[in-house]
Motif scaffolding. Structure first.
Motif, PDB file in Angstrom:
ATOM      1  N   GLN A  83       3.940   5.529   1.290  1.00 33.42           N
ATOM      2  CA  GLN A  83       4.059   6.859   1.979  1.00 33.42           C
ATOM      3  C   GLN A  83       2.883   7.533   0.979  1.00 33.42           C
ATOM      4  O   GLN A  83       1.592   8.094   2.191  1.00 33.42           O
ATOM      5  N   SER A  84       2.335   7.318  -0.207  1.00 34.99           N
ATOM      6  CA  SER A  84       1.462   7.932  -0.550  1.00 34.99           C
ATOM      7  C   SER A  84       0.239   7.177  -0.074  1.00 34.99           C
ATOM      8  O   SER A  84      -1.014   7.860  -0.769  1.00 34.99           O
ATOM      9  N   SER A  85       0.215   5.741  -0.296  1.00 36.37           N
ATOM     10  CA  SER A  85      -1.702   4.995   0.345  1.00 36.37           C
ATOM     11  C   SER A  85      -1.950   5.362   1.224  1.00 36.37           C
ATOM     12  O   SER A  85      -1.923   4.050   2.320  1.00 36.37           O
ATOM     13  N   ASN A 107      -6.375   4.167  -1.856  1.00 31.90           N
ATOM     14  CA  ASN A 107      -6.167   4.366  -3.625  1.00 31.90           C
ATOM     15  C   ASN A 107      -4.568   4.130  -2.927  1.00 31.90           C
ATOM     16  O   ASN A 107      -4.113   3.891  -2.021  1.00 31.90           O
ATOM     17  N   ASP A 108      -4.008   3.871  -4.601  1.00 28.33           N
ATOM     18  CA  ASP A 108      -2.864   4.235  -4.808  1.00 28.33           C
ATOM     19  C   ASP A 108      -2.072   5.533  -4.021  1.00 28.33           C
ATOM     20  O   ASP A 108      -0.524   5.736  -4.025  1.00 28.33           O
ATOM     21  N   ASN A 109      -2.421   6.386  -4.694  1.00 30.93           N
ATOM     22  CA  ASN A 109      -2.145   7.707  -4.097  1.00 30.93           C
ATOM     23  C   ASN A 109      -2.804   7.930  -2.371  1.00 30.93           C
ATOM     24  O   ASN A 109      -3.136   8.149  -2.707  1.00 30.93           O
ATOM     25  N   TYR A 110      -1.979   9.103  -2.640  1.00 32.30           N
ATOM     26  CA  TYR A 110      -2.778   9.710  -1.669  1.00 32.30           C
ATOM     27  C   TYR A 110      -3.777  10.802  -1.833  1.00 32.30           C
ATOM     28  O   TYR A 110      -4.638  11.310  -2.848  1.00 32.30           O
ATOM     29  N   SER A 111      -4.582  11.263  -0.583  1.00 31.84           N
ATOM     30  CA  SER A 111      -6.536  11.354  -0.528  1.00 31.84           C
ATOM     31  C   SER A 111      -7.052  11.935   1.023  1.00 31.84           C
ATOM     32  O   SER A 111      -6.420  11.337   1.453  1.00 31.84           O
ATOM     33  N   GLN A 157       8.033   5.545  -1.393  1.00 27.18           N
ATOM     34  CA  GLN A 157       7.223   6.875  -2.098  1.00 27.18           C
ATOM     35  C   GLN A 157       5.432   6.052  -1.905  1.00 27.18           C
ATOM     36  O   GLN A 157       4.712   7.156  -1.450  1.00 27.18           O
ATOM     37  N   LYS A 158       5.498   4.940  -3.084  1.00 28.13           N
ATOM     38  CA  LYS A 158       3.715   4.339  -2.784  1.00 28.13           C
ATOM     39  C   LYS A 158       3.482   3.800  -1.377  1.00 28.13           C
ATOM     40  O   LYS A 158       2.837   4.099  -1.348  1.00 28.13           O
ATOM     41  N   SER A 210      -4.361   4.287   6.810  1.00 27.80           N
ATOM     42  CA  SER A 210      -3.564   3.703   6.337  1.00 27.80           C
ATOM     43  C   SER A 210      -3.838   1.751   5.564  1.00 27.80           C
ATOM     44  O   SER A 210      -3.640   1.338   4.541  1.00 27.80           O
TER      45      SER A 210
END
Length: 264
Positions: free
Chosen positions: A24-26, A97-101, A21-22, A72
């Motif tokens: 995919q979200s990065s 970043n670590d999170n999706y933006s 999940q991490k 990515s």
């Protein structure tokens, strides 16, 4: 024992899902609209985002100019299209970043055409012929454009109005006689221009084919930018000239060549 094994498997599975999940979200979702620079109309266009390593990410805008593309990897991405120049911005700074933006911006494109100015720069310091970083960056631009579209022929105009000249009088001995030689401001400017042209040719050697560019020297108009106060303060001479001088190198697309026929 069996319960311990099951708990261990559950733990491994949970960690794997978390990492997946991490991963995919990065991601940064780059989205916006392609717009024609002069008309401000939406533009349907195929273009690329080129990474610093040269990797190309293809992007296509829709009929209404909208586009979106997931990225990515953090990098400075250059916007490139075959027959267009991206005026704003030509480089996009993407930070993952670590999170999706999401990163929203509009891209302004202008088609390559004859007499289109690609840029101007204070490429040389006053009375000097060594290329400065600004000049090298501008030349790097046309080297890059040539790789994208080798049909472009560039005209590089060099000026010397940023420099200050005084008429020089020399005495030369010819046989038993002496004669005075006057070197005018225009002649000194012409010599400086020729040195600047050589600097450009040396920089472009092996980087841009000679058939893709020409360099011309603009006439020196004897602009005197130094005031009486500045003349007394020699240390501030260069700063004053730089403050009042305009660009001394300008590059335009002189023509778009037909590669199927003999051309320059």
């Amino acid at each position: 024992m069996r319960i311990t094994a099951i708990l261990f498997l559950v733990f491994v599975l949970a960690v794997g899902i978390a990492f997946a999940q991490k991963g995919q979200s990065s991601v940064v979702l780059l989205r916006g609209k392609a717009i024609e620079y002069r008309t401000n109309n939406p533009l349907q266009i195929n273009f690329f985002l080129v990474s610093s390593a040269g990797k190309k990410i293809p992007v296509k805008s829709s009929n209404d100019g909208n586009f979106q593309i997931p990225i990515s990897q953090s990098d400075l991405y250059r916007v490139v299209a075959n027959d267009w120049i991206c005026r704003e911005p030509d480089i996009i700074d993407i930070k993952i970043n670590d999170n999706y933006s999401e990163h929203d911006l509009n891209l302004l494109f202008e088609p390559f055409k004859e007499n289109l100015e690609l840029g101007s720069s204070l490429a040389f310091l006053p009375n000097q012929s060594e290329l400065q970083p600004n000049g090298k960056s501008l030349l790097d631009e046309i080297i890059f454009y040539n790789k994208v579209n080798p049909k472009l022929f560039f005209k590089i105009s060099i000026g010397t109005n940023d420099s200050y000249f005084k008429k020089i009088t020399k005495t030369e001995k010819v046989g038993k006689k002496q004669r005075k030689i006057i070197i005018t401001e225009q002649e000194q400017a012409q010599e400086l221009a020729s040195f600047r042209i050589q600097s450009i040719k040396q920089y472009l050697a092996t980087k841009l084919p000679e058939r893709n560019f020409e360099i011309i020297a603009l006439p020196y108009t004897n602009v005197k930018v130094l005031s009486k106060t500045t003349k007394k303060k020699k240390k501030s001479t260069e700063q004053t000239i730089l403050a009042q001088a305009g660009p001394n190198m300008t590059i335009v697309i002189s023509k778009i060549m037909n590669m199927g026929t003999q051309s320059r």
